[in-house]
Design a protein around this motif. Sequence first.
Motif, PDB file in Angstrom:
ATOM      1  N   ILE A 249       3.517  -7.773   4.848  1.00  0.00           N
ATOM      2  CA  ILE A 249       2.752  -8.321   4.229  1.00  0.00           C
ATOM      3  C   ILE A 249       1.054  -7.573   3.346  1.00  0.00           C
ATOM      4  N   ASP A 250       0.848  -8.080   2.612  1.00  0.00           N
ATOM      5  CA  ASP A 250      -0.109  -8.056   1.836  1.00  0.00           C
ATOM      6  C   ASP A 250      -0.680  -8.618   1.043  1.00  0.00           C
ATOM      7  N   ASN A 251      -2.303  -7.947   0.940  1.00  0.00           N
ATOM      8  CA  ASN A 251      -3.032  -9.513  -0.126  1.00  0.00           C
ATOM      9  C   ASN A 251      -3.206  -8.463  -1.546  1.00  0.00           C
TER      10      ASN A 251
ATOM     11  N   THR B  36     -15.171   1.694  11.869  1.00  0.00           N
ATOM     12  CA  THR B  36     -14.188   1.433  12.067  1.00  0.00           C
ATOM     13  C   THR B  36     -12.329   1.198  11.950  1.00  0.00           C
ATOM     14  N   LYS B  37     -12.248   2.578  12.202  1.00  0.00           N
ATOM     15  CA  LYS B  37     -10.729   2.367  12.583  1.00  0.00           C
ATOM     16  C   LYS B  37     -10.937   3.316  14.252  1.00  0.00           C
ATOM     17  N   LEU B  38     -11.783   3.395  14.348  1.00  0.00           N
ATOM     18  CA  LEU B  38     -12.039   4.411  16.156  1.00  0.00           C
ATOM     19  C   LEU B  38     -12.165   2.692  16.486  1.00  0.00           C
TER      20      LEU B  38
ATOM     21  N   TYR C 159      -9.102  -3.203  -4.153  1.00  0.00           N
ATOM     22  CA  TYR C 159      -9.926  -2.231  -3.744  1.00  0.00           C
ATOM     23  C   TYR C 159      -9.152  -0.811  -5.296  1.00  0.00           C
ATOM     24  N   TYR C 160      -8.015  -0.602  -5.096  1.00  0.00           N
ATOM     25  CA  TYR C 160      -7.797   0.000  -7.264  1.00  0.00           C
ATOM     26  C   TYR C 160      -6.622  -0.402  -7.675  1.00  0.00           C
ATOM     27  N   SER C 161      -6.441  -0.187  -8.303  1.00  0.00           N
ATOM     28  CA  SER C 161      -5.578  -0.752  -9.162  1.00  0.00           C
ATOM     29  C   SER C 161      -3.976  -1.743  -8.851  1.00  0.00           C
TER      30      SER C 161
ATOM     31  N   GLY D 213       0.649  -0.806   0.123  1.00  0.00           N
ATOM     32  CA  GLY D 213       0.441   0.320  -0.558  1.00  0.00           C
ATOM     33  C   GLY D 213       0.727   0.867  -0.113  1.00  0.00           C
ATOM     34  N   PHE D 214      -0.016   2.714   0.097  1.00  0.00           N
ATOM     35  CA  PHE D 214       1.092   3.277  -0.314  1.00  0.00           C
ATOM     36  C   PHE D 214       2.119   3.852   0.843  1.00  0.00           C
ATOM     37  N   ILE D 215       0.921   3.763   2.341  1.00  0.00           N
ATOM     38  CA  ILE D 215       1.987   4.428   3.152  1.00  0.00           C
ATOM     39  C   ILE D 215       3.560   2.748   3.583  1.00  0.00           C
ATOM     40  N   GLY D 216       2.602   1.926   4.300  1.00  0.00           N
ATOM     41  CA  GLY D 216       3.260   0.739   4.322  1.00  0.00           C
ATOM     42  C   GLY D 216       4.861   0.929   3.381  1.00  0.00           C
TER      43      GLY D 216
ATOM     44  N   PRO E 249     -18.815   4.572   8.243  1.00  0.00           N
ATOM     45  CA  PRO E 249     -18.089   3.458   8.009  1.00  0.00           C
ATOM     46  C   PRO E 249     -16.817   3.414   8.457  1.00  0.00           C
ATOM     47  N   TYR E 250     -16.146   4.499   7.531  1.00  0.00           N
ATOM     48  CA  TYR E 250     -14.747   3.666   7.647  1.00  0.00           C
ATOM     49  C   TYR E 250     -13.982   4.254   8.946  1.00  0.00           C
ATOM     50  N   ALA E 251     -14.364   5.824   9.756  1.00  0.00           N
ATOM     51  CA  ALA E 251     -13.883   6.721  10.745  1.00  0.00           C
ATOM     52  C   ALA E 251     -14.278   4.982  11.805  1.00  0.00           C
TER      53      ALA E 251
ATOM     54  N   GLY F 150       0.950   7.708  -4.899  1.00  0.00           N
ATOM     55  CA  GLY F 150       0.178   8.069  -3.662  1.00  0.00           C
ATOM     56  C   GLY F 150      -1.357   7.090  -4.622  1.00  0.00           C
ATOM     57  N   ARG F 151      -2.036   7.255  -3.731  1.00  0.00           N
ATOM     58  CA  ARG F 151      -3.350   6.680  -4.091  1.00  0.00           C
ATOM     59  C   ARG F 151      -4.171   7.247  -5.254  1.00  0.00           C
ATOM     60  N   PRO F 152      -4.597   5.958  -6.022  1.00  0.00           N
ATOM     61  CA  PRO F 152      -5.852   6.278  -7.089  1.00  0.00           C
ATOM     62  C   PRO F 152      -6.611   7.160  -6.453  1.00  0.00           C
TER      63      PRO F 152
ATOM     64  N   THR G   4      -4.978  13.146   6.186  1.00  0.00           N
ATOM     65  CA  THR G   4      -4.705  13.677   4.465  1.00  0.00           C
ATOM     66  C   THR G   4      -2.921  13.074   4.406  1.00  0.00           C
ATOM     67  N   VAL G   5      -2.292  12.399   4.083  1.00  0.00           N
ATOM     68  CA  VAL G   5      -1.361  11.418   3.585  1.00  0.00           C
ATOM     69  C   VAL G   5      -0.708  11.391   1.806  1.00  0.00           C
ATOM     70  N   TYR G   6      -0.005  12.509   1.304  1.00  0.00           N
ATOM     71  CA  TYR G   6       0.310  12.179  -0.086  1.00  0.00           C
ATOM     72  C   TYR G   6       1.712  12.423  -0.092  1.00  0.00           C
TER      73      TYR G   6
ATOM     74  N   ILE H 223     -14.352  -6.030   7.868  1.00  0.00           N
ATOM     75  CA  ILE H 223     -13.576  -7.336   8.484  1.00  0.00           C
ATOM     76  C   ILE H 223     -11.556  -7.049   8.691  1.00  0.00           C
ATOM     77  N   ASN H 224     -11.480  -6.017   7.592  1.00  0.00           N
ATOM     78  CA  ASN H 224     -10.140  -5.723   6.998  1.00  0.00           C
ATOM     79  C   ASN H 224      -9.755  -4.739   7.876  1.00  0.00           C
ATOM     80  N   ASN H 225     -10.601  -3.959   8.841  1.00  0.00           N
ATOM     81  CA  ASN H 225     -10.138  -3.340   9.472  1.00  0.00           C
ATOM     82  C   ASN H 225     -10.777  -3.842  10.708  1.00  0.00           C
TER      83      ASN H 225
HETATM   84  N1  LIG Z   1      -3.526   7.586   2.976  1.00  0.00           N
HETATM   85  C1  LIG Z   1      -3.539   8.493   4.477  1.00  0.00           C
HETATM   86  O1  LIG Z   1      -4.481  10.046   3.469  1.00  0.00           O
HETATM   87  C2  LIG Z   1      -4.256   8.028   5.338  1.00  0.00           C
HETATM   88  C3  LIG Z   1      -4.992   8.784   5.937  1.00  0.00           C
HETATM   89  C4  LIG Z   1      -5.497   7.870   7.101  1.00  0.00           C
HETATM   90  C5  LIG Z   1      -5.252   7.047   7.784  1.00  0.00           C
HETATM   91  N2  LIG Z   1      -4.636   6.176   6.698  1.00  0.00           N
HETATM   92  C6  LIG Z   1      -4.428   4.778   6.904  1.00  0.00           C
HETATM   93  O2  LIG Z   1      -3.426   3.860   6.976  1.00  0.00           O
HETATM   94  C7  LIG Z   1      -3.083   3.062   6.374  1.00  0.00           C
HETATM   95  C8  LIG Z   1      -2.529   3.025   4.867  1.00  0.00           C
HETATM   96  O3  LIG Z   1      -3.090   3.400   4.317  1.00  0.00           O
HETATM   97  P1  LIG Z   1      -2.520   3.627   2.323  1.00  0.00           P
HETATM   98  O4  LIG Z   1      -2.549   5.167   2.018  1.00  0.00           O
HETATM   99  O5  LIG Z   1      -1.140   2.986   2.536  1.00  0.00           O
HETATM  100  O6  LIG Z   1      -3.580   2.414   1.695  1.00  0.00           O
HETATM  101  P2  LIG Z   1      -4.050   1.408   1.273  1.00  0.00           P
HETATM  102  O7  LIG Z   1      -4.945   0.409   0.393  1.00  0.00           O
HETATM  103  O8  LIG Z   1      -2.786   2.042   0.195  1.00  0.00           O
HETATM  104  O9  LIG Z   1      -2.674   0.732   1.884  1.00  0.00           O
HETATM  105  C9  LIG Z   1      -3.439  -0.625   2.118  1.00  0.00           C
HETATM  106  C10 LIG Z   1      -2.891  -1.829   2.278  1.00  0.00           C
HETATM  107  O10 LIG Z   1      -3.146  -2.817   2.599  1.00  0.00           O
HETATM  108  C11 LIG Z   1      -4.045  -4.070   1.707  1.00  0.00           C
HETATM  109  N3  LIG Z   1      -4.680  -4.290   2.222  1.00  0.00           N
HETATM  110  C12 LIG Z   1      -5.900  -4.765   2.943  1.00  0.00           C
HETATM  111  N4  LIG Z   1      -6.448  -5.342   4.128  1.00  0.00           N
HETATM  112  C13 LIG Z   1      -5.788  -7.052   3.595  1.00  0.00           C
HETATM  113  C14 LIG Z   1      -5.622  -7.735   4.815  1.00  0.00           C
HETATM  114  N5  LIG Z   1      -7.055  -8.513   4.592  1.00  0.00           N
HETATM  115  N6  LIG Z   1      -4.731  -8.736   4.322  1.00  0.00           N
HETATM  116  C15 LIG Z   1      -3.869  -8.162   4.195  1.00  0.00           C
HETATM  117  N7  LIG Z   1      -3.474  -6.860   3.392  1.00  0.00           N
HETATM  118  C16 LIG Z   1      -4.492  -5.810   3.230  1.00  0.00           C
HETATM  119  C17 LIG Z   1      -4.692  -3.276   0.475  1.00  0.00           C
HETATM  120  O11 LIG Z   1      -3.896  -4.514  -0.657  1.00  0.00           O
HETATM  121  C18 LIG Z   1      -3.230  -2.453   0.366  1.00  0.00           C
HETATM  122  O12 LIG Z   1      -1.684  -2.312   0.310  1.00  0.00           O
HETATM  123  C19 LIG Z   1      -4.423   2.421   6.330  1.00  0.00           C
HETATM  124  O13 LIG Z   1      -5.203   1.791   7.266  1.00  0.00           O
HETATM  125  C20 LIG Z   1      -5.668   3.732   6.270  1.00  0.00           C
HETATM  126  O14 LIG Z   1      -7.052   3.464   6.371  1.00  0.00           O
HETATM  127  C21 LIG Z   1      -4.351   6.508   5.722  1.00  0.00           C
END
Ligand SMILES: NC(=O)c1ccc[n+]([C@@H]2O[C@H](COP(=O)([O-])OP(=O)(O)OC[C@H]3O[C@@H](n4cnc5c(N)ncnc54)[C@H](O)[C@@H]3O)[C@@H](O)[C@H]2O)c1
Length: 315
Positions: free
Chosen positions: A29-31, A153-155, A35-37, A10-13, A149-151, A185-187, A179-181, A100-102
């Motif tokens: 780890i990533d699956n 599940t984060k809480l 959700y996007y490309s 993912g973007f931040i990871g 719902p996103y917020a 970055g995320r499309p 808002t990380v950029y 599920i994922n959060n």
């Molecule tokens: N980018 C931002 O501005 C921002 C702001 C606030 C919070 N966040 C949080 O930071 C985290 C990272 O954000 P991001 O922008 O990198 O998002 P992202 O979607 O680019 O990265 C998340 C990654 O997690 C993977 N993933 C999701 N569910 C999974 C699962 N069940 N098993 C394995 N991998 C799984 C996805 O494939 C994806 O690559 C997220 O939890 C997001 O909610 C991001």
Amino acid sequence: MKILITGSSGFIGYHLANLLSKKNKVLGIDNHNNYYSKSIKKKRLFLLKRNKNFIFKKIDLKNKNKLEIIFKNFKPKVVYHCAGQPGVLYSFKNPKSYEINNTIVTKIICSLSKKYNINKFLFASSSSVYGDQKRFPISETSKLNPKNPYAKTKLRSEKIIKNSFYNSDVTFVIFRFFTVYGPFGRPDMFIHKFLNSIKNKKIIKLYNNGLNYRDFTYIDDVVKILQKSLHKKIDRKILNICRSKPIITIDLVKLILKIYKAKNSKLKKTKFVKGEMLKTHGSNKKLKKFFGNIVFTDLEKGLKKTIKNYKLFNI
Ligand SMILES: NC(=O)c1ccc[n+]([C@@H]2O[C@H](COP(=O)([O-])OP(=O)(O)OC[C@H]3O[C@@H](n4cnc5c(N)ncnc54)[C@H](O)[C@@H]3O)[C@@H](O)[C@H]2O)c1
């Protein structure tokens, strides 16, 4: 130090794994969900794999058995939990994916982190837990008001972390990102959506007539703070990560067009969209108290790097 990073494609990871694998053994780890490309995730992974300290496992975190094998064999000391289902508007369409994922995934990874005695757990939470506020800047003690719902599940994930590690030796920090950029970055987020719309000559919608404010925070600043957290003595804390300088969308658009040197773009102002926050403007006072006087990247400088990378890699 052995570090586990979830959501490493993912973007931040990705940016975090890139930085930390310079000096540590990192297992990502990533699956690669759709959700996007997926090709963007594959590209990030391809770049990460050039580093010999980086190992990758493609698993779904809800598969507790497979995840447990990783904890047993790799024996991480630190876990950065960055995987998750992001996106505000999509959370109304598919709330189950967020549950599920959060929520569920956070429960699973917390229980294994405790069972295998990790030292530190760091979580990627979100400014969205604050919802709409009247007073700015928003501090960590502001009343929480998640409005989608996103917020929610984060809480819930934050609460799971606090409960899981209550009375345990695992230390934890919950970071609320604003808002990380940045490059790769995320499309689905505004800046990259806009860059794609300029390139493909497509219409981009400016929600709420372009009058929303966002506290954009550059990715390198975020991952540097996450890196510093490795050795800092902080435990059971919630910290905003933000530049604390919001910009209104219509001004951001002008800035991007200037840097991109785009001749024209197709903008469509639309009305307010349910669930979107009107303004995010965080306080980084508490963050600076713990990490010293961090210098945040100026928005124009960060955008120049982002746009340069976009033109180079098409991402
Ligand atoms: N980018 C931002 O501005 C921002 C702001 C606030 C919070 N966040 C949080 O930071 C985290 C990272 O954000 P991001 O922008 O990198 O998002 P992202 O979607 O680019 O990265 C998340 C990654 O997690 C993977 N993933 C999701 N569910 C999974 C699962 N069940 N098993 C394995 N991998 C799984 C996805 O494939 C994806 O690559 C997220 O939890 C997001 O909610 C991001």
